[in-house]
Design an enzyme around this catalytic site. Structure first.
Site, short mmCIF file in Angstrom:
data_model
loop_
_atom_site.label_atom_id
_atom_site.label_comp_id
_atom_site.label_asym_id
_atom_site.label_seq_id
_atom_site.Cartn_x
_atom_site.Cartn_y
_atom_site.Cartn_z
N GLY A 30 -52.32 -52.63 -26.13
CA GLY A 30 -52.94 -52.21 -24.87
C GLY A 30 -52.13 -52.62 -23.66
N THR A 32 -52.86 -54.69 -21.21
CA THR A 32 -52.85 -56.14 -20.90
C THR A 32 -51.84 -56.84 -21.81
OG1 THR A 32 -55.22 -55.88 -20.46
CG2 THR A 32 -54.35 -58.13 -20.48
N ASP A 82 -54.70 -60.82 -27.80
CA ASP A 82 -55.07 -59.40 -27.67
C ASP A 82 -56.04 -59.21 -26.50
OD1 ASP A 82 -55.24 -56.70 -28.14
OD2 ASP A 82 -56.18 -56.85 -30.09
N GLY A 83 -56.13 -58.01 -26.02
CA GLY A 83 -57.07 -57.65 -24.96
C GLY A 83 -58.40 -57.21 -25.56
N ASP A 85 -62.06 -54.37 -24.61
CA ASP A 85 -62.71 -53.40 -23.71
C ASP A 85 -63.98 -53.97 -23.10
OD1 ASP A 85 -60.86 -51.15 -24.21
OD2 ASP A 85 -61.56 -51.45 -26.26
N LYS A 95 -63.60 -53.72 -29.05
CA LYS A 95 -62.19 -53.37 -28.97
C LYS A 95 -61.98 -51.98 -29.59
CE LYS A 95 -59.12 -56.23 -30.13
NZ LYS A 95 -58.37 -55.61 -29.01
N GLU A 104 -56.02 -54.51 -35.53
CA GLU A 104 -56.36 -55.66 -34.67
C GLU A 104 -57.32 -56.60 -35.40
OE1 GLU A 104 -55.80 -53.51 -30.33
OE2 GLU A 104 -57.78 -53.48 -31.23
N LYS A 122 -64.08 -56.45 -17.58
CA LYS A 122 -64.44 -56.32 -19.00
C LYS A 122 -65.61 -57.21 -19.39
CE LYS A 122 -60.55 -53.89 -19.83
NZ LYS A 122 -59.40 -54.46 -20.51
C1 5RP Z 1 -56.77 -51.34 -28.30
C2 5RP Z 1 -57.65 -52.41 -27.73
C3 5RP Z 1 -57.28 -52.97 -26.41
O1 5RP Z 1 -57.18 -54.35 -26.53
C4 5RP Z 1 -58.33 -52.62 -25.39
O2 5RP Z 1 -58.51 -51.22 -25.40
C5 5RP Z 1 -57.97 -53.11 -24.01
O3 5RP Z 1 -56.90 -52.37 -23.51
P1 5RP Z 1 -56.26 -52.63 -22.08
O4 5RP Z 1 -55.60 -53.98 -22.14
O5 5RP Z 1 -55.27 -51.50 -21.92
O6 5RP Z 1 -57.36 -52.59 -21.05
O7 5RP Z 1 -58.63 -52.82 -28.31
O8 5RP Z 1 -57.29 -50.82 -29.50
#
Ligand code: 5RP
Length: 219
Positions: A30, A32, A82-83, A85, A95, A104, A122
């Site tokens: 993603g 982030t 990891d990031g 949603d 996510k 993930e 988020k």
């Molecule tokens: C990808 C994910 C991402 O971590 C989530 O969508 C966040 O994305 P971003 O950092 O672009 O806001 O789960 O499958």
């Protein structure tokens, strides 16, 4: 750069503090995480490599000169970054906005410490508004859709998207998720589901949240 992107960059920089010498690091997917990869590139000679959660992340890691390892040969990982949603106060997550939820979830499960990096937007009191991405075997799309209606939600097929695993994505909308571990279990039990984007059975260990006041830590 927008304020939200500034926050994504700030929180990704904060996560670099968790990286130690000689680590193999699990890396999510993603925008982030892309900032995290940029930071990791500056310290690439100190780490042993990375295990990636998507083809997109692998490409970015390799372009940055970071060795990408197969999870089967890397073994348990000390750290996964990891990031997300959506994130609640118990560090449970939704996510899969980028469709990489299955890998993930695998990399998170293989990691001793999961550091999740998000911007303030988020953080939610109750998970659900984003929808829950569900990866399915293509032939089971309608079957899974009907079962998801049975759980009280509104399934929406993310048409045109095929995941790195050859799966399809259904976004389960319209639920206010008061018991995330129970819903995660129920979705996982439907025949044809590969995995779902609720990370409640294995929540993040630490969530770093960036906002106008700087970066704060949950957990
Ligand atoms: C990808 C994910 C991402 O971590 C989530 O969508 C966040 O994305 P971003 O950092 O672009 O806001 O789960 O499958």
């Amino acid at each position: 750069m927008s304020a939200q992107d500034e926050h994504k960059k700030a929180v990704a920089e904060a996560a670099l503090e968790y990286v130690e010498d000689d680590m193999v690091i699990g890396v999510g997917t993603g925008s982030t995480v892309n900032h995290f990869i940029d930071g990791l590139a500056r310290m690439k000679t100190r780490i042993d490599g990375a295990v990636s959660s998507s083809e997109a992340t692998s490409q970015r890691l390799e372009a940055a000169g970071i060795r990408v390892l197969d999870l089967n040969s890397a073994g348990p990982l000390p750290l996964y970054v990891d990031g997300a949603d959506e994130c609640d106060a118990h560090r449970r997550l939704i996510k899969g906005g980028g469709g990489a939820l299955t890998r993930e979830k695998i990399v998170a499960a293989a990691s001793e410490r999961f550091v999740c990096i998000v911007d303030e937007a988020k953080c939610v009191p109750v998970l659900g508004d984003f929808g829950v991405p569900v990866e399915v075997v293509p032939m089971a799309r309608s079957l899974v859709g009907r079962a998801l209606v049975g759980l009280g939600g509104m399934p929406e097929w993310r048409e045109g998207v095929t995941t790195d695993n050859g799966g399809l994505i259904i976004d389960l909308r319209g639920l206010r998720i008061t018991d995330p571990p129970a819903l995660e279990r129920e979705i996982n039990q439907i025949a044809g589901v590969i995995s779902c984007g609720l990370f409640a059975a294995r929540p993040a260990d630490v969530v770093l949240v960036a906002g106008p006041g700087g970066v704060r830590k949950l957990g």
